[in-house]
Scaffold this motif. Structure first.
Motif, PDB file in Angstrom:
ATOM      1  N   THR A 290       0.836  -1.201   0.000  1.00 43.86           N
ATOM      2  CA  THR A 290       0.000   0.000   0.000  1.00 43.86           C
ATOM      3  C   THR A 290       0.869   1.249   0.000  1.00 43.86           C
ATOM      4  OG1 THR A 290      -1.813  -1.126   1.131  1.00 43.86           O
ATOM      5  CG2 THR A 290      -1.750   1.272   1.312  1.00 43.86           C
ATOM      6  N   ARG A 293       2.094   1.998  -3.247  1.00 39.61           N
ATOM      7  CA  ARG A 293       0.990   2.295  -4.160  1.00 39.61           C
ATOM      8  C   ARG A 293       0.828   1.279  -5.284  1.00 39.61           C
ATOM      9  NH1 ARG A 293      -1.260   4.378  -0.338  1.00 39.61           N
ATOM     10  NH2 ARG A 293      -2.253   6.413  -0.437  1.00 39.61           N
ATOM     11  N   ARG A 295      -1.671  -1.601  -6.849  1.00 38.46           N
ATOM     12  CA  ARG A 295      -3.136  -1.580  -6.955  1.00 38.46           C
ATOM     13  C   ARG A 295      -3.694  -2.604  -5.948  1.00 38.46           C
ATOM     14  NH1 ARG A 295      -7.074  -0.834 -11.092  1.00 38.46           N
ATOM     15  NH2 ARG A 295      -5.913   0.962 -11.835  1.00 38.46           N
ATOM     16  N   THR A 297      -6.294  -4.176  -3.220  1.00 33.10           N
ATOM     17  CA  THR A 297      -7.714  -4.225  -2.872  1.00 33.10           C
ATOM     18  C   THR A 297      -7.877  -5.114  -1.635  1.00 33.10           C
ATOM     19  OG1 THR A 297      -8.282  -6.160  -4.235  1.00 33.10           O
ATOM     20  CG2 THR A 297      -8.302  -4.009  -5.329  1.00 33.10           C
ATOM     21  N   TYR A 323      -4.620   3.326   9.153  1.00 30.42           N
ATOM     22  CA  TYR A 323      -5.327   3.856   7.994  1.00 30.42           C
ATOM     23  C   TYR A 323      -6.536   4.676   8.433  1.00 30.42           C
ATOM     24  CZ  TYR A 323      -2.599   0.502   5.238  1.00 30.42           C
ATOM     25  OH  TYR A 323      -1.566  -0.209   4.658  1.00 30.42           O
ATOM     26  N   ALA A 326      -9.781   8.095   4.212  1.00 27.50           N
ATOM     27  CA  ALA A 326      -9.246   8.358   2.868  1.00 27.50           C
ATOM     28  C   ALA A 326      -8.531   7.115   2.327  1.00 27.50           C
ATOM     29  CB  ALA A 326      -8.293   9.548   2.895  1.00 27.50           C
ATOM     30  N   ASP A 327      -7.833   6.395   3.210  1.00 26.33           N
ATOM     31  CA  ASP A 327      -7.168   5.159   2.778  1.00 26.33           C
ATOM     32  C   ASP A 327      -8.201   4.110   2.371  1.00 26.33           C
ATOM     33  OD1 ASP A 327      -4.401   5.906   3.324  1.00 26.33           O
ATOM     34  OD2 ASP A 327      -4.952   5.829   5.446  1.00 26.33           O
ATOM     35  N   GLN A 329     -11.159   4.641   1.260  1.00 26.05           N
ATOM     36  CA  GLN A 329     -11.733   5.059  -0.021  1.00 26.05           C
ATOM     37  C   GLN A 329     -10.791   4.680  -1.160  1.00 26.05           C
ATOM     38  OE1 GLN A 329     -13.919   8.977  -1.437  1.00 26.05           O
ATOM     39  NE2 GLN A 329     -11.728   9.368  -1.401  1.00 26.05           N
ATOM     40  N   TRP A 330      -9.482   4.833  -0.933  1.00 29.25           N
ATOM     41  CA  TRP A 330      -8.493   4.479  -1.969  1.00 29.25           C
ATOM     42  C   TRP A 330      -8.564   2.986  -2.285  1.00 29.25           C
ATOM     43  CZ3 TRP A 330      -3.822   1.549  -1.738  1.00 29.25           C
ATOM     44  CH2 TRP A 330      -2.976   1.704  -2.851  1.00 29.25           C
ATOM     45  N   ASN A 334      -9.805   1.498  -5.854  1.00 26.21           N
ATOM     46  CA  ASN A 334      -8.924   0.542  -6.537  1.00 26.21           C
ATOM     47  C   ASN A 334      -9.720  -0.674  -6.991  1.00 26.21           C
ATOM     48  OD1 ASN A 334      -6.544   1.956  -6.222  1.00 26.21           O
ATOM     49  ND2 ASN A 334      -5.773   0.723  -4.520  1.00 26.21           N
ATOM     50  N   LYS A 355     -17.719   7.675  -3.778  1.00 26.93           N
ATOM     51  CA  LYS A 355     -17.206   8.985  -3.376  1.00 26.93           C
ATOM     52  C   LYS A 355     -18.169   9.737  -2.449  1.00 26.93           C
ATOM     53  CE  LYS A 355     -13.817   9.790  -7.029  1.00 26.93           C
ATOM     54  NZ  LYS A 355     -13.416  10.620  -8.196  1.00 26.93           N
TER      55      LYS A 355
END
Length: 363
Positions: A290, A293, A295, A297, A323, A326-327, A329-330, A334, A355
């Motif tokens: 993570t 970065r 990808r 999931t 986390y 925002a993490d 959500q990332w 993904n 979102k």
């Protein structure tokens, strides 16, 4: 507006996307007991639902993928008729919706449910009917969820092309992709090359279990020989990453390729700890991957065996790695970007569901 506090309820409210979940690994213990009684299946270790749930988790905690896979004899054993398949599929959708999942791809191997004479087509049709039942029930309870199907072939058997053809046959009826599952060691992805070549010719989607119980060669074959779009687990990609004492990170050629190409990693933290692919949640490679970065999931793998949900996996990662919303959500975006549905459908869920859902939590 301040961020919402992290509680079981707020985590449940967060929109979630699930890409790696096995239908036969997510039954309710009470359902296993009832289906066993109805079908005459007598091999359960106990008929007490609470004790049975605990037994599944303990048996799966052995640290061995082979032992872990043995627990499926009981769930598959009670899923040998149409009514059972439809019920299990419907309850799966209800349970995911109750956890805040808005989109899921649930996988199973049709060949495991033919012991009492069901045809592959009847099996797929029964499960699809069950998913539709579950979506309707979830909507009635106020939750909107879309569940699609991945059909697995068992890599130790010789039916991959047949199952790939089945997946293509039902591609317009909710089956969005193909996978191979089962023991990795001794059964490399290239044994199923004819299935993957057929799927590519048909412009069909597929993922491959790779890099869970076996290392980098499994991942390399899945990508470079078979052309997989996603990696089921992929946790051993960390073996191609070196972290120096000063914190400097060096990616080997395979790890760099996976990251550069944005190949999705279907990571299942609790399951990986159970099968020995990671020593603990806090030491799971998902932390490093993570940070770099990839990808990444977040997935459940087998909710019954791991006693987990997407929400509980998220909570465990928040606790282990600090986390925030925002993490999460990332991770969720993904996953939605990596789903096997159309671009327009993915974008609609990201913009209209994910979102806005996280905006309310991030504050």
């Amino acid at each position: 507006m301040p961020a919402a506090p992290v509680t079981p309820d707020t985590i449940r409210r967060a929109p979630k996307v699930l890409l790696h979940d096995h239908l036969d690994g997510g039954l309710r213990p009470g359902t296993v007991v009832e289906l066993a009684e109805a079908s005459g299946y007598t091999a359960l270790p106990t008929t007490d639902a609470e004790q049975l749930g605990a037994w599944f988790r303990e048996a799966a905690d052995s640290g061995s993928l082979v032992r872990y896979l043995e627990t499926f004899a009981h769930t598959c054993g009670v899923m040998q008729d149409e009514a059972a398949l439809r019920r299990v599929a419907a309850e799966c959708v209800e349970d995911l919706a109750a956890d805040g999942v808005v989109y899921a791809e649930v996988r199973y191997a049709p060949e495991l449910f033919t012991e009492r004479g069901l045809s592959l087509d009847v099996i797929v049709q029964a499960v699809q009917e069950g998913f539709a039942d579950g979506e309707r029930r979830a909507a009635g309870a106020g939750s909107t969820i879309s569940v699609k199907t991945l059909l697995c072939a068992m890599r130790q058997n010789a039916r991959s092309l047949e199952i790939a053809e089945l997946a293509v046959r039902y591609r317009d009826s909710g089956v969005v992709g193909f996978d191979i599952a089962g023991p990795e060691e001794g059964f490399p992805p290239t044994r199923n090359l004819d299935a993957f070549e057929y799927l590519r010719q048909q412009n069909a989607h597929f993922t491959i279990h790779a890099g869970e119980a076996f290392g980098l060669p499994s991942i390399w074959e899945a990508i470079q020989h078979c052309g997989t779009e996603r990696l089921g687990h992929g946790v051993r990609i960390v073996d191609d990453i070196k972290v120096a004492e000063d914190g400097t990170v060096h990616l080997g050629r395979l790890a760099a390729y996976v990251r550069d190409r944005r190949i999705p990693l279907e990571m299942c933290p609790s399951s990986n700890v159970q099968t020995g692919a990671a020593p603990s949640i806090a030491e799971h490679p998902i932390g490093l991957l993570t940070r770099l970065r990839f990808r990444v999931t977040i997935n459940t793998d087998n909710r019954l065996m791991s006693g987990c949900s997407v929400g509980s996996e998220m909570a465990a990662l928040m606790d282990a790695f600090g986390y925030d919303w925002a993490d999460l959500q990332w991770f969720t975006i993904n996953a939605m970007k990596s789903a096997f549905i159309s671009f327009d459908e993915r974008l609609a869920i990201i913009n209209n569901v994910i979102k806005p859902g996280y905006a309310a939590l991030i504050g």
